[in-house]
Motif scaffolding. Structure first.
Motif, PDB file in Angstrom:
ATOM      1  N   ASP A 198       0.838  -1.200   0.000  1.00 12.60           N
ATOM      2  CA  ASP A 198       0.000   0.000   0.000  1.00 12.60           C
ATOM      3  C   ASP A 198       0.874   1.252   0.000  1.00 12.60           C
ATOM      4  N   ILE A 199       0.320   2.355  -0.482  1.00  6.61           N
ATOM      5  CA  ILE A 199       1.078   3.591  -0.656  1.00  6.61           C
ATOM      6  C   ILE A 199       1.155   4.404   0.636  1.00  6.61           C
ATOM      7  N   ASN A 200       0.151   4.371   1.464  1.00  7.49           N
ATOM      8  CA  ASN A 200      -0.129   5.335   2.515  1.00  7.49           C
ATOM      9  C   ASN A 200       0.616   5.047   3.819  1.00  7.49           C
ATOM     10  N   LEU A 201       0.184   5.660   4.939  1.00 10.97           N
ATOM     11  CA  LEU A 201       0.799   5.398   6.242  1.00 10.97           C
ATOM     12  C   LEU A 201       0.356   4.048   6.786  1.00 10.97           C
ATOM     13  N   ILE A 202      -0.951   3.885   7.023  1.00 13.43           N
ATOM     14  CA  ILE A 202      -1.513   2.596   7.429  1.00 13.43           C
ATOM     15  C   ILE A 202      -2.836   2.383   6.708  1.00 13.43           C
ATOM     16  N   THR A 203      -3.209   1.123   6.563  1.00 11.81           N
ATOM     17  CA  THR A 203      -4.491   0.739   5.953  1.00 11.81           C
ATOM     18  C   THR A 203      -5.305  -0.025   6.980  1.00 11.81           C
ATOM     19  N   LEU A 204      -6.585   0.307   7.067  1.00  8.94           N
ATOM     20  CA  LEU A 204      -7.504  -0.397   7.962  1.00  8.94           C
ATOM     21  C   LEU A 204      -8.545  -1.096   7.092  1.00  8.94           C
ATOM     22  N   LEU A 205      -8.652  -2.403   7.222  1.00  7.91           N
ATOM     23  CA  LEU A 205      -9.573  -3.207   6.411  1.00  7.91           C
ATOM     24  C   LEU A 205     -10.688  -3.728   7.301  1.00  7.91           C
ATOM     25  N   VAL A 206     -11.904  -3.292   7.013  1.00  7.06           N
ATOM     26  CA  VAL A 206     -13.039  -3.652   7.863  1.00  7.06           C
ATOM     27  C   VAL A 206     -13.976  -4.616   7.130  1.00  7.06           C
ATOM     28  N   GLY A 207     -14.302  -5.725   7.792  1.00  6.04           N
ATOM     29  CA  GLY A 207     -15.373  -6.598   7.338  1.00  6.04           C
ATOM     30  C   GLY A 207     -15.187  -7.253   5.988  1.00  6.04           C
ATOM     31  N   ALA A 208     -13.982  -7.722   5.664  1.00  7.67           N
ATOM     32  CA  ALA A 208     -13.816  -8.456   4.409  1.00  7.67           C
ATOM     33  C   ALA A 208     -14.778  -9.636   4.401  1.00  7.67           C
ATOM     34  N   SER A 209     -15.548  -9.774   3.320  1.00  8.01           N
ATOM     35  CA  SER A 209     -16.670 -10.721   3.334  1.00  8.01           C
ATOM     36  C   SER A 209     -16.278 -12.135   2.951  1.00  8.01           C
ATOM     37  N   ALA A 210     -15.038 -12.363   2.588  1.00  7.67           N
ATOM     38  CA  ALA A 210     -14.622 -13.707   2.180  1.00  7.67           C
ATOM     39  C   ALA A 210     -13.127 -13.855   2.373  1.00  7.67           C
ATOM     40  N   GLU A 299      16.896  11.772   0.535  1.00  7.92           N
ATOM     41  CA  GLU A 299      16.073  12.885   0.074  1.00  7.92           C
ATOM     42  C   GLU A 299      14.648  12.742   0.595  1.00  7.92           C
ATOM     43  N   ALA A 300      14.103  13.852   1.094  1.00  7.02           N
ATOM     44  CA  ALA A 300      12.711  13.872   1.548  1.00  7.02           C
ATOM     45  C   ALA A 300      11.786  14.098   0.361  1.00  7.02           C
ATOM     46  N   ILE A 301      10.505  13.759   0.547  1.00  8.98           N
ATOM     47  CA  ILE A 301       9.499  13.966  -0.497  1.00  8.98           C
ATOM     48  C   ILE A 301       8.177  14.280   0.193  1.00  8.98           C
ATOM     49  N   THR A 302       7.363  15.130  -0.390  1.00 12.33           N
ATOM     50  CA  THR A 302       6.053  15.413   0.207  1.00 12.33           C
ATOM     51  C   THR A 302       5.128  14.218   0.004  1.00 12.33           C
ATOM     52  N   ALA A 303       4.140  14.126   0.875  1.00 10.62           N
ATOM     53  CA  ALA A 303       3.155  13.048   0.750  1.00 10.62           C
ATOM     54  C   ALA A 303       2.439  13.116  -0.593  1.00 10.62           C
ATOM     55  N   GLU A 304       2.093  14.329  -1.045  1.00  5.03           N
ATOM     56  CA  GLU A 304       1.401  14.479  -2.325  1.00  5.03           C
ATOM     57  C   GLU A 304       2.306  14.072  -3.484  1.00  5.03           C
ATOM     58  N   GLY A 305       3.572  14.465  -3.443  1.00  3.65           N
ATOM     59  CA  GLY A 305       4.509  14.080  -4.499  1.00  3.65           C
ATOM     60  C   GLY A 305       4.687  12.575  -4.577  1.00  3.65           C
ATOM     61  N   TYR A 306       4.776  11.942  -3.423  1.00  2.84           N
ATOM     62  CA  TYR A 306       4.933  10.491  -3.382  1.00  2.84           C
ATOM     63  C   TYR A 306       3.681   9.793  -3.900  1.00  2.84           C
ATOM     64  N   LEU A 307       2.516  10.304  -3.506  1.00  2.00           N
ATOM     65  CA  LEU A 307       1.254   9.706  -3.953  1.00  2.00           C
ATOM     66  C   LEU A 307       1.135   9.750  -5.467  1.00  2.00           C
ATOM     67  N   GLN A 308       1.425  10.889  -6.078  1.00  3.77           N
ATOM     68  CA  GLN A 308       1.298  11.021  -7.525  1.00  3.77           C
ATOM     69  C   GLN A 308       2.257  10.089  -8.259  1.00  3.77           C
ATOM     70  N   GLU A 309       3.451   9.955  -7.721  1.00  9.82           N
ATOM     71  CA  GLU A 309       4.452   9.053  -8.309  1.00  9.82           C
ATOM     72  C   GLU A 309       3.934   7.620  -8.330  1.00  9.82           C
ATOM     73  N   ARG A 310       3.331   7.203  -7.229  1.00  7.57           N
ATOM     74  CA  ARG A 310       2.845   5.832  -7.126  1.00  7.57           C
ATOM     75  C   ARG A 310       1.576   5.599  -7.935  1.00  7.57           C
ATOM     76  N   LEU A 311       0.695   6.579  -8.006  1.00  5.32           N
ATOM     77  CA  LEU A 311      -0.526   6.420  -8.805  1.00  5.32           C
ATOM     78  C   LEU A 311      -0.194   6.168 -10.272  1.00  5.32           C
ATOM     79  N   ARG A 312       0.865   6.801 -10.737  1.00  3.91           N
ATOM     80  CA  ARG A 312       1.285   6.544 -12.146  1.00  3.91           C
ATOM     81  C   ARG A 312       1.768   5.094 -12.303  1.00  3.91           C
ATOM     82  N   GLU A 313       2.441   4.585 -11.283  1.00  2.00           N
ATOM     83  CA  GLU A 313       2.978   3.220 -11.364  1.00  2.00           C
ATOM     84  C   GLU A 313       1.880   2.159 -11.400  1.00  2.00           C
TER      85      GLU A 313
END
Length: 317
Positions: A198-210, A299-313
């Motif tokens: 996942d791209i973000n800080l943490i992911t919370l998955l609720v109620g996967a049905s299978a 090198e540091a990167i902003t959260a928005e810059g990192y998100l856009q980079e990954r969305l393209r991938e």
């Protein structure tokens, strides 16, 4: 650690029986994330009735005719809000698109906010009148729970308990109801969701049905993780891995097609991707740099810059 991904009672952190139990929870949770990048969270306080209503509402949307759903696809929006049809998102490095369609709910912010350019307005399907109330209610509940988990993880790596509070209060977080349609032939090369992090800080998955979620262990084995009904699965994303210099690993996971007749059943899933504020600078924390673990990201990167980079991938941009 055991070969099984552990689950924890978060009341030991929010309402501890003793100060020692709160510290023990922080220690145990942090150790689990260092090993697995995944854990289950029990007694999270989100009522089952709220979760059930959300799933019923999301299923009602996905059952709408294709031409109706596609009215809510935002052209050129990279899937940031509204509907993304079947056959678009592709796991990084995968040849085949994932077998899913999904919807994105983002944070409701004032349109004169400094983040408005990075955080588009939500779409709400007129055909399902309760969608906004139910969907955004679940968004807010998971956002609050995610903040509690981040507070415990902050303490585990020597930060102030409230370290993440002002860095995620306007986060570009996403609630993603997903529909994996039934698999009707045996020759489909795709899996429902290819191996990815996942791209973000943490992911919370609720109620996967299978069943179907599998996590890649440090030994290179795929470990199934079907949580109990009262448990929310929480995993580390790449942004937190980078921020902590891989102290908390972003673990590869996938959703496989179940065997036999179970593959003929649809699967519904609702992850919440908790993101930092768009202008948060992802720079390796000094407390996570040691002689044995020198900084991997000079090198540091902003959260928005990192998100856009990954969305393209992953072919959403």
């Amino acid at each position: 650690m055991t070969s099984q991904i552990p689950s924890f009672d978060i009341r030991r952190f929010t309402h501890p029986a003793s100060p020692g139990d709160r510290q023990a929870f922080v220690d145990e949770l942090g150790a689990a994330y260092r090993e697995w990048g995944f854990a289950g969270i029990r007694n999270h306080g989100i009522p089952q009735a709220q979760i059930d209503e959300a799933y019923a509402t999301f299923k009602a949307f996905f059952a709408l005719p294709e031409e109706v759903k596609k009215r809510y696809h935002v052209a050129g929006g990279g899937g940031a809000r509204g509907y993304t049809p079947f056959g678009v998102e592709t796991a990084k490095g995968s040849k085949h698109f994932d077998l899913k369609e999904f919807w994105h709910i983002g944070r409701e912010i004032a349109r004169d906010s400094k983040y408005a350019a990075d955080m588009a307005e939500n779409q709400w399907p007129a055909e399902i009148p309760e969608f906004k109330r139910v969907g955004y209610g679940l968004y807010q509940s998971l956002d609050a729970l995610g903040s509690q988990v981040l507070s415990a993880l902050a303490l585990h790596i020597g930060l102030a308990e409230n370290y993440f509070a002002d860095k995620t209060d306007s986060g570009n977080s996403i609630l993603r109801p997903i529909h994996y349609p039934p698999i009707t032939t045996d020759d489909i090369p795709n899996v429902r969701a290819g191996a990815h992090e996942d791209i973000n800080l943490i992911t919370l998955l609720v109620g996967a049905s299978a069943e179907g979620l599998e996590v890649l262990s440090r030994k290179g084995e795929w470990v199934p993780f079907t949580a109990d009904a009262d448990t929310i699965v929480v995993n580390i994303g790449d942004m937190l891995q980078r921020l902590t210099n891989h102290v908390y690993p972003s673990t590869t996971h996938r959703v496989v097609n179940p065997p036999g007749e179970k593959a003929r059943q649809p699967r519904y899933s609702t992850p919440f991707f908790l993101h930092p504020n768009p202008d948060f600078l992802i720079d390796v924390l000094p407390s996570c740099i040691t002689p044995d673990n020198p900084s991997r990201y000079p090198e540091a990167i902003t959260a928005e810059g990192y998100l856009q980079e990954r969305l393209r991938e992953i072919k959403l941009k």
